[in-house]
Design an enzyme around this catalytic site. Structure first.
Site, PDB file in Angstrom:
ATOM      1  N   ALA A   1     -16.396  -7.756  -9.734  1.00 35.99           N
ATOM      2  CA  ALA A   1     -15.246  -7.224 -10.459  1.00 35.99           C
ATOM      3  C   ALA A   1     -15.404  -7.355 -11.977  1.00 35.99           C
ATOM      4  O   ALA A   1     -15.194  -6.386 -12.714  1.00 35.99           O
ATOM      5  CB  ALA A   1     -13.982  -7.951 -10.005  1.00 35.99           C
TER       6      ALA A   1
ATOM      7  N   CYS B   1      -2.912 -14.138  -3.603  1.00 40.39           N
ATOM      8  CA  CYS B   1      -2.631 -14.618  -2.248  1.00 40.39           C
ATOM      9  C   CYS B   1      -2.889 -16.116  -2.165  1.00 40.39           C
ATOM     10  O   CYS B   1      -3.011 -16.672  -1.079  1.00 40.39           O
ATOM     11  CB  CYS B   1      -3.449 -13.850  -1.207  1.00 40.39           C
TER      12      CYS B   1
ATOM     13  N   ASP C   1     -15.804  -3.456  -4.460  1.00 42.38           N
ATOM     14  CA  ASP C   1     -15.808  -4.772  -3.805  1.00 42.38           C
ATOM     15  C   ASP C   1     -17.225  -5.325  -3.921  1.00 42.38           C
ATOM     16  O   ASP C   1     -18.191  -4.565  -3.899  1.00 42.38           O
ATOM     17  CB  ASP C   1     -15.420  -4.644  -2.328  1.00 42.38           C
TER      18      ASP C   1
ATOM     19  N   PHE D   1     -11.304  -5.057  -5.633  1.00 39.86           N
ATOM     20  CA  PHE D   1     -11.267  -5.974  -4.481  1.00 39.86           C
ATOM     21  C   PHE D   1     -10.723  -5.186  -3.273  1.00 39.86           C
ATOM     22  O   PHE D   1      -9.764  -5.577  -2.623  1.00 39.86           O
ATOM     23  CB  PHE D   1     -10.365  -7.197  -4.744  1.00 39.86           C
TER      24      PHE D   1
ATOM     25  N   ARG E   1       0.845  -1.204   0.000  1.00 40.55           N
ATOM     26  CA  ARG E   1       0.000   0.000   0.000  1.00 40.55           C
ATOM     27  C   ARG E   1       0.879   1.253   0.000  1.00 40.55           C
ATOM     28  O   ARG E   1       0.589   2.238  -0.685  1.00 40.55           O
ATOM     29  CB  ARG E   1      -0.887   0.012   1.243  1.00 40.55           C
TER      30      ARG E   1
ATOM     31  N   ASP F   1      -6.461  -6.992  -6.200  1.00 41.21           N
ATOM     32  CA  ASP F   1      -6.055  -7.839  -5.063  1.00 41.21           C
ATOM     33  C   ASP F   1      -7.180  -8.822  -4.734  1.00 41.21           C
ATOM     34  O   ASP F   1      -7.841  -8.709  -3.701  1.00 41.21           O
ATOM     35  CB  ASP F   1      -5.742  -6.932  -3.851  1.00 41.21           C
TER      36      ASP F   1
HETATM   37  N1  SAH Z   1      -7.198  -5.318  -1.032  1.00 37.97           N
HETATM   38  C1  SAH Z   1      -7.856  -5.582   0.232  1.00 37.97           C
HETATM   39  C2  SAH Z   1      -8.005  -7.059   0.517  1.00 37.97           C
HETATM   40  C3  SAH Z   1      -8.773  -7.809  -0.554  1.00 37.97           C
HETATM   41  S1  SAH Z   1      -9.493  -9.302   0.000  1.00 37.97           S
HETATM   42  C4  SAH Z   1      -7.090  -4.870   1.356  1.00 37.97           C
HETATM   43  O1  SAH Z   1      -6.056  -4.264   1.089  1.00 37.97           O
HETATM   44  O2  SAH Z   1      -7.544  -4.937   2.499  1.00 37.97           O
HETATM   45  C5  SAH Z   1     -10.476  -9.747  -1.343  1.00 37.97           C
HETATM   46  C6  SAH Z   1     -11.782  -8.969  -1.475  1.00 37.97           C
HETATM   47  O3  SAH Z   1     -12.383  -9.347  -2.707  1.00 37.97           O
HETATM   48  C7  SAH Z   1     -12.827  -9.239  -0.400  1.00 37.97           C
HETATM   49  O4  SAH Z   1     -13.146  -8.053   0.254  1.00 37.97           O
HETATM   50  C8  SAH Z   1     -14.042  -9.782  -1.165  1.00 37.97           C
HETATM   51  O5  SAH Z   1     -15.294  -9.297  -0.677  1.00 37.97           O
HETATM   52  C9  SAH Z   1     -13.793  -9.275  -2.558  1.00 37.97           C
HETATM   53  N2  SAH Z   1     -14.392 -10.064  -3.654  1.00 37.97           N
HETATM   54  C10 SAH Z   1     -14.527 -11.400  -3.743  1.00 37.97           C
HETATM   55  N3  SAH Z   1     -15.076 -11.748  -4.924  1.00 37.97           N
HETATM   56  C11 SAH Z   1     -15.299 -10.595  -5.597  1.00 37.97           C
HETATM   57  C12 SAH Z   1     -15.843 -10.291  -6.893  1.00 37.97           C
HETATM   58  N4  SAH Z   1     -16.258 -11.243  -7.705  1.00 37.97           N
HETATM   59  N5  SAH Z   1     -15.900  -8.996  -7.267  1.00 37.97           N
HETATM   60  C13 SAH Z   1     -15.466  -8.009  -6.445  1.00 37.97           C
HETATM   61  N6  SAH Z   1     -14.962  -8.249  -5.212  1.00 37.97           N
HETATM   62  C14 SAH Z   1     -14.862  -9.513  -4.793  1.00 37.97           C
END
Ligand code: SAH
Length: 409
Positions: free
Chosen positions: A293, A353, A263, A241, A225, A313
């Site tokens: 997404a 991840c 998200d 995400f 970040r 992410d």
């Molecule tokens: N970048 C974030 C962590 C991401 S965790 C940080 O820095 O804290 C992954 C995220 O993706 C979760 O919040 C989840 O709700 C979201 N997610 C899962 N599937 C998704 C989709 N199809 N479209 C958008 N978001 C999604």
């Protein structure tokens, strides 16, 4: 105590501090006299000895191919101050790497095998430590552990336990898998969850470990970040995400022109808005959208939208080895969609991840995505999990986060 005796020569790896004993290495088990059954109980402390009866260590018995996870090498039983010492040692590492500061009270204190505590995760958020047990043995130790956290970590006043999703599914579990282990009346009992805030590099985040994912926050993206902050100035940024908006806050502080946070979870989006309002009360250049997404990117593309900097992410696409092929297809698909929307001379931060997807395979998926949409890309940075997620050399599985920063022509 129950004793586990290894087959000849199987002691070598333990002497090099490998933290696991596989079931195939065991010659026989001598049960403690008080045992009723014919095998150790899951989570029981056992002493491991070589075929020549040499003491190798003490650890938690587990059902499965990993039979024992060692807690203390060379010891017949757990040393008296084991928990205090181990927690203190983990804290010292975080102090040594400069993570404990007035402007940073958010960090991972225990990263399982990487801190010589197999099966245990502890994240610290200001005055609260959130504990996750991944083994029945660690579950059984939660109270001693909570006491050690309270006494060894000056900031910690509360300890919350959150293991409902992480304990082995079929194992017999005594007691609650979730709830407060220690709750300080003064700082905590009057507080609602709305009031738990934590600081990462000077930015405030509301941490909701009760309803949130993992221990409530993704502590592992702190350094990455900060890199986004360095590149954000004047840019139109998409944080895909976004969860609670970690990357978004850094981009805003870095002087981005706009930030769009996306998200699929409305709860996450509500938290992003709360976090932005707390840190940048006057910001008018941030938008948060609850959307899938793929659908979001498709719709934006159709409307001719482009970005200077995109962060991708996603959640782990492959939770197991057999899902790797599909995961790689997923990474290629989402990266192709993002790269298409980056203006020439723009930047992509892209992550995986999934522990089961290795660095090379991930890189290939991202490069294939660029080729698929006819864009030339170069790697500017290769990113990892940060220093408070140390990797045990014998437990490469502890290495899971990988990222690429690409310059997109
Ligand atoms: N970048 C974030 C962590 C991401 S965790 C940080 O820095 O804290 C992954 C995220 O993706 C979760 O919040 C989840 O709700 C979201 N997610 C899962 N599937 C998704 C989709 N199809 N479209 C958008 N978001 C999604």
């Amino acid at each position: 105590m129950t004793t586990v005796i290894l087959k000849p020569h199987k002691e070598e790896s333990l002497k090099r501090y490998h933290p696991w004993v596989f079931s195939g290495a065991i010659a026989r088990v001598v049960l403690d006299a008080k045992h009723k059954g014919d095998a150790p109980e899951e989570g029981e402390l056992v002493c491991v000895r070589s075929a020549a009866n040499e003491v190798l260590g003490v650890g938690h018995w587990q059902v499965g191919s990993i039979a024992v996870r060692i807690l203390a090498f060379g010891a017949e039983e757990l040393p008296k101050d084991f928990w205090a010492e181990r927690i203190h040692a983990a804290y010292q590492v975080r102090e040594a790497i400069g993570l404990i500061r007035p402007d940073n009270d958010t960090y991972r204190l225990v990263h399982g095998e990487g801190d010589w505590l197999p099966g245990l995760i502890v994240d610290v958020y200001a005055d609260t430590a959130v504990v996750q047990a991944h083994s029945v043995g660690m579950h059984g130790c939660r109270k001693e552990l909570a006491e050690a956290l309270l006494h060894e970590i000056p900031q910690v006043k509360n300890v919350y336990y959150k293991s409902d999703d992480t304990l082995p599914f079929k194992a017999p579990i005594d007691g609650e898998k979730t709830g407060w282990l220690i709750r300080d009346d003064e700082t905590s009992s009057s507080r609602d969850f709305e009031e738990y805030w934590s600081t990462e590099n000077g930015l405030s985040f509301r941490i909701d470990w009760l309803r949130g994912q993992k221990t409530g926050f993704f502590v592992d993206q702190r350094e990455n970040r900060a890199l986004v902050e360095r590149y954000a100035k004047g840019k139109e940024v998409l944080n895909m995400f976004c969860y609670t908006g970690g990357f978004s806050l850094y981009a805003l502080r870095g002087g981005s022109k706009t930030v769009d946070s996306v998200d699929v979870s409305q709860k996450a989006i509500d938290l992003v808005n709360i976090n932005v309002a707390r840190n940048f009360p006057k910001a008018t250049n941030h938008t948060a959208v609850a959307a899938d997404a793929f659908e979001y990117l498709t719709k934006q593309k159709a409307e001719g939208k482009t970005y200077d900097l995109i962060i991708l992410d996603p959640p782990a696409f492959a939770k197991h080895r057999d899902a790797v092929k599909n995961a790689l297809r997923g990474y290629q698909r989402i990266n192709a969609k993002a790269i298409e929307m980056i203006r020439p001379g723009g930047i992509l931060f892209t992550f995986s991840c999934s522990q089961a997807v290795d660095k090379e395979a991930f890189r290939l998926a991202v490069f294939s995505a660029a080729a698929q949409v006819g864009r030339k890309v170069r790697i500017l940075h290769q990113l990892h999990q940060p220093q408070d997620h140390p990797i045990n050399i014998y437990h490469p599985e502890g290495e899971y986060l990988k990222g690429l920063v690409l310059y997109v022509e």
